[in-house]
Design a protein around this motif. Sequence first.
Motif, PDB file in Angstrom:
ATOM      1  N   UNK A 106      39.641 -21.899  11.760  1.00 44.75           N
ATOM      2  CA  UNK A 106      39.721 -22.403  10.383  1.00 44.75           C
ATOM      3  C   UNK A 106      38.584 -21.803   9.574  1.00 44.75           C
ATOM      4  N   UNK A 107      38.522 -22.154   8.303  1.00 45.72           N
ATOM      5  CA  UNK A 107      37.471 -21.627   7.441  1.00 45.72           C
ATOM      6  C   UNK A 107      36.122 -22.240   7.795  1.00 45.72           C
ATOM      7  N   UNK A 108      35.083 -21.461   7.573  1.00 50.16           N
ATOM      8  CA  UNK A 108      33.727 -21.930   7.829  1.00 50.16           C
ATOM      9  C   UNK A 108      33.275 -22.857   6.715  1.00 50.16           C
ATOM     10  N   UNK A 109      32.348 -23.806   6.990  1.00 45.18           N
ATOM     11  CA  UNK A 109      31.787 -24.637   5.918  1.00 45.18           C
ATOM     12  C   UNK A 109      30.653 -23.940   5.183  1.00 45.18           C
ATOM     13  N   UNK A 110      30.245 -22.775   5.670  1.00 45.92           N
ATOM     14  CA  UNK A 110      29.146 -22.036   5.048  1.00 45.92           C
ATOM     15  C   UNK A 110      29.641 -20.654   4.656  1.00 45.92           C
ATOM     16  N   UNK A 111      29.594 -20.344   3.371  1.00 47.73           N
ATOM     17  CA  UNK A 111      29.968 -19.012   2.919  1.00 47.73           C
ATOM     18  C   UNK A 111      28.935 -18.008   3.413  1.00 47.73           C
ATOM     19  N   UNK A 112      29.401 -16.871   3.920  1.00 48.48           N
ATOM     20  CA  UNK A 112      28.522 -15.794   4.372  1.00 48.48           C
ATOM     21  C   UNK A 112      28.763 -14.595   3.464  1.00 48.48           C
ATOM     22  N   UNK A 113      27.717 -14.146   2.792  1.00 46.18           N
ATOM     23  CA  UNK A 113      27.810 -13.037   1.849  1.00 46.18           C
ATOM     24  C   UNK A 113      26.882 -11.926   2.337  1.00 46.18           C
ATOM     25  N   UNK A 114      27.434 -10.763   2.657  1.00 46.12           N
ATOM     26  CA  UNK A 114      26.638  -9.620   3.104  1.00 46.12           C
ATOM     27  C   UNK A 114      26.713  -8.536   2.038  1.00 46.12           C
ATOM     28  N   UNK A 115      25.576  -8.246   1.415  1.00 48.98           N
ATOM     29  CA  UNK A 115      25.510  -7.236   0.352  1.00 48.98           C
ATOM     30  C   UNK A 115      26.556  -7.489  -0.726  1.00 48.98           C
ATOM     31  N   UNK A 116      26.769  -8.776  -1.054  1.00 47.08           N
ATOM     32  CA  UNK A 116      27.690  -9.153  -2.114  1.00 47.08           C
ATOM     33  C   UNK A 116      29.121  -9.330  -1.682  1.00 47.08           C
ATOM     34  N   UNK A 471      11.571 -31.172 -11.199  1.00 42.92           N
ATOM     35  CA  UNK A 471      12.465 -32.104 -10.519  1.00 42.92           C
ATOM     36  C   UNK A 471      13.878 -31.795 -10.993  1.00 42.92           C
ATOM     37  N   UNK A 472      14.864 -32.127 -10.155  1.00 46.93           N
ATOM     38  CA  UNK A 472      16.239 -31.856 -10.536  1.00 46.93           C
ATOM     39  C   UNK A 472      17.163 -32.938  -9.984  1.00 46.93           C
ATOM     40  N   UNK A 473      18.313 -33.067 -10.632  1.00 42.70           N
ATOM     41  CA  UNK A 473      19.378 -33.944 -10.153  1.00 42.70           C
ATOM     42  C   UNK A 473      20.681 -33.152 -10.231  1.00 42.70           C
ATOM     43  N   UNK A 474      21.490 -33.212  -9.169  1.00 46.50           N
ATOM     44  CA  UNK A 474      22.690 -32.384  -9.077  1.00 46.50           C
ATOM     45  C   UNK A 474      23.895 -33.209  -8.656  1.00 46.50           C
ATOM     46  N   UNK A 475      25.015 -32.936  -9.323  1.00 44.38           N
ATOM     47  CA  UNK A 475      26.340 -33.383  -8.875  1.00 44.38           C
ATOM     48  C   UNK A 475      27.114 -32.112  -8.552  1.00 44.38           C
ATOM     49  N   UNK A 476      27.547 -31.950  -7.304  1.00 42.16           N
ATOM     50  CA  UNK A 476      28.242 -30.730  -6.904  1.00 42.16           C
ATOM     51  C   UNK A 476      29.390 -31.069  -5.969  1.00 42.16           C
ATOM     52  N   UNK A 477      30.339 -30.148  -5.871  1.00 39.26           N
ATOM     53  CA  UNK A 477      31.533 -30.370  -5.060  1.00 39.26           C
ATOM     54  C   UNK A 477      31.822 -29.142  -4.201  1.00 39.26           C
ATOM     55  N   UNK A 478      32.588 -29.371  -3.139  1.00 42.32           N
ATOM     56  CA  UNK A 478      32.991 -28.290  -2.246  1.00 42.32           C
ATOM     57  C   UNK A 478      34.421 -28.479  -1.786  1.00 42.32           C
ATOM     58  N   UNK A 479      35.036 -27.377  -1.357  1.00 46.97           N
ATOM     59  CA  UNK A 479      36.454 -27.377  -0.982  1.00 46.97           C
ATOM     60  C   UNK A 479      36.650 -26.429   0.193  1.00 46.97           C
ATOM     61  N   UNK A 480      37.306 -26.957   1.240  1.00 42.50           N
ATOM     62  CA  UNK A 480      37.704 -26.130   2.385  1.00 42.50           C
ATOM     63  C   UNK A 480      39.212 -26.237   2.534  1.00 42.50           C
ATOM     64  N   UNK A 481      39.892 -25.097   2.491  1.00 39.35           N
ATOM     65  CA  UNK A 481      41.348 -25.082   2.464  1.00 39.35           C
ATOM     66  C   UNK A 481      41.946 -25.697   3.727  1.00 39.35           C
ATOM     67  N   UNK A 482      43.128 -26.262   3.586  1.00 36.47           N
ATOM     68  CA  UNK A 482      43.884 -26.739   4.735  1.00 36.47           C
ATOM     69  C   UNK A 482      44.657 -25.596   5.386  1.00 36.47           C
ATOM     70  N   UNK A 483      45.579 -25.955   6.287  1.00 34.29           N
ATOM     71  CA  UNK A 483      46.344 -24.916   6.980  1.00 34.29           C
ATOM     72  C   UNK A 483      47.230 -25.490   8.055  1.00 34.29           C
TER      73      UNK A 483
END
Length: 607
Positions: A106-116, A471-483
């Motif tokens: 399945x898809x990873x929970x961590x995006x891996x970016x190599x040289x863009x 200091x910071x405050x964040x609201x963020x979301x993530x999505x991992x595709x089904x299959x």
Amino acid sequence: MKIDLKLRTAALLLTTMLTGAATLVPAFAADSGQIETVTVTAERRAENIQQVPMQVEAFSADQLASANVKTTQGVLNMVPNVSMDHSYTFLNSFVVVRGVAEINNADSPMAVIVDGVPQNNQKQMLMDLFDVQQVEILKGPQGGLYGRNAIGGAMIITTKAPTNHFEGSADASYGNGDAWQVNGSVSGPIVPDKLLFRLSADLKGDGGRIKNTYLNQNVDQIDHDDTVRGKLLAHPASWLTLDLRGSFNDFKGGAIWDSVVYSGNANDIQPPISDFLGQTTGHIADASFKFDADLGFATLTGITGHTDLQERNRGDLDFTNPVINPGGFLGFLGPVAQGQNLAVSMTSQELRLVSPSDQPFRWITGAYFIHTNRSLLTRGFFDPTHNPNEFYNPALLLIQKSESNSNNAWALYGQADYDLTSQLTLSGALRYDSDHRHQMDVSSGLVRARTYSDTEPKVTLTYHFDPDRLVYATYSTGFRSGGFNAPGVSIPEFKAETLTNYETGFKTSWLNRRLIFNGALYYEDDHDFQFFFVDALTASQIIGNLDKVHIWGVELETQAMVADGLQLFGSLGTTNTDIRKSTAFPGIVGNKTPKTVPWTLDLGFQY
């Protein structure tokens, strides 16, 4: 419960080559007595790491070299609230970021970016780090800029660029278990200032350290793991840069070194005792083309990538031997083995516009597309001679599942940062991801298709007390595709996973940058949490969902220059997970999710 305690001292550096131990040390500027300023590209533009309103770890080439850390696993296991296991096949890895876990097929929970270039398959997470300039680890969902597969975070790897002068490097190491590794690079101009090249290679082998006590052989051995990489960098005009890159990796190593735990106690550690020594073979070929065009009002970047990945594994299915289990599989079928042939082809295209950084209003917008073909043949077979080629003998076939998958995924995204005042910045990001998946059962011709999509917003408010403290405050979301799981298994389809993160944190520098103290408190609401398990009776690898999981924790990090040349550093991370609802498995409500690491501690010094 699993506790991951990491202690680092300068003495470890002296024993790394002999023991395999490793340490990562933060960079510092010895001349000024200050902790070095680190530049990262976490938000698609170059920024001081202390000015980025998220928890980011960055490691330079010098840090990786001095610590003898040569793999992504070595880096990730030194980051608070991140852990990584390597099991089942040579390319398999299971990274866990703030409780969100990687799973097989399945898809990873961590995006891996190599040289863009996004590495879009789970099998690309575990790799050697050679001829690398910097590695960045972003924690928390990064859906706004990096999209699907960034539900837990992102890892950004930047390799060394071609140079306008001739240079070369070489490195060799030897360690216990007959582990050896050799790598080197050469770089220089073909046409000075206009066309530059870089060639690098990494070769390694390993006798292993995990012994199968029945066969008296190491199951984690590496026959070979060889990679070559080439780059061309062209500057045809002052406003245009062209970047062409290619790499090829060929490998043969161990596989399926699972153990039987007869006590049923998950805290029991048992060595492998199977009568079939598993093995994995395969290759990964990558090519990419990138251009950067300075248009004045913005920089236009285009990235085209292609990957061909193949992995074949063979190993035991009953995980035992005739001495302790004379009847074999199910007590009467005799020795039984398993194997898979995986082939993946991926082609991606991204276009991105990035505004200049020296403006009160800064923005990024882009579009992304990827086409993937994936075939998977899974077999369980009788194993009279423990020969991997028995996989292809129809007379020995016990169970077979064959599937052909394809998917087209596309996304539109944007981010904007606006300085409301000289001290207050509002940032917002929005991304829409759509992933259409198609699967055909090769044996029956049955076809299944479904589209998974989601909109991923992110909002951050940052207040700068002064240039050294925010200091910071964040609201963020993530999505991992089904299959789709393999045809005919008990759970035919797994749902898309979505996560909402609420986080507040701070970043501070003190005493003229001789002391850094950063921290964050986060809470995550995860819906349809994806997890992986094996049904041995049907030789099936299955992905399921937990309806609702709550995750929360704390991260603290400090670095201090206490004297000329002497630096102390430490970090603490906690992760607490709670399964709140599970329709398919109601008995596990109240438990922790698989592979939860409750806390990590990292302490050390460098002189």
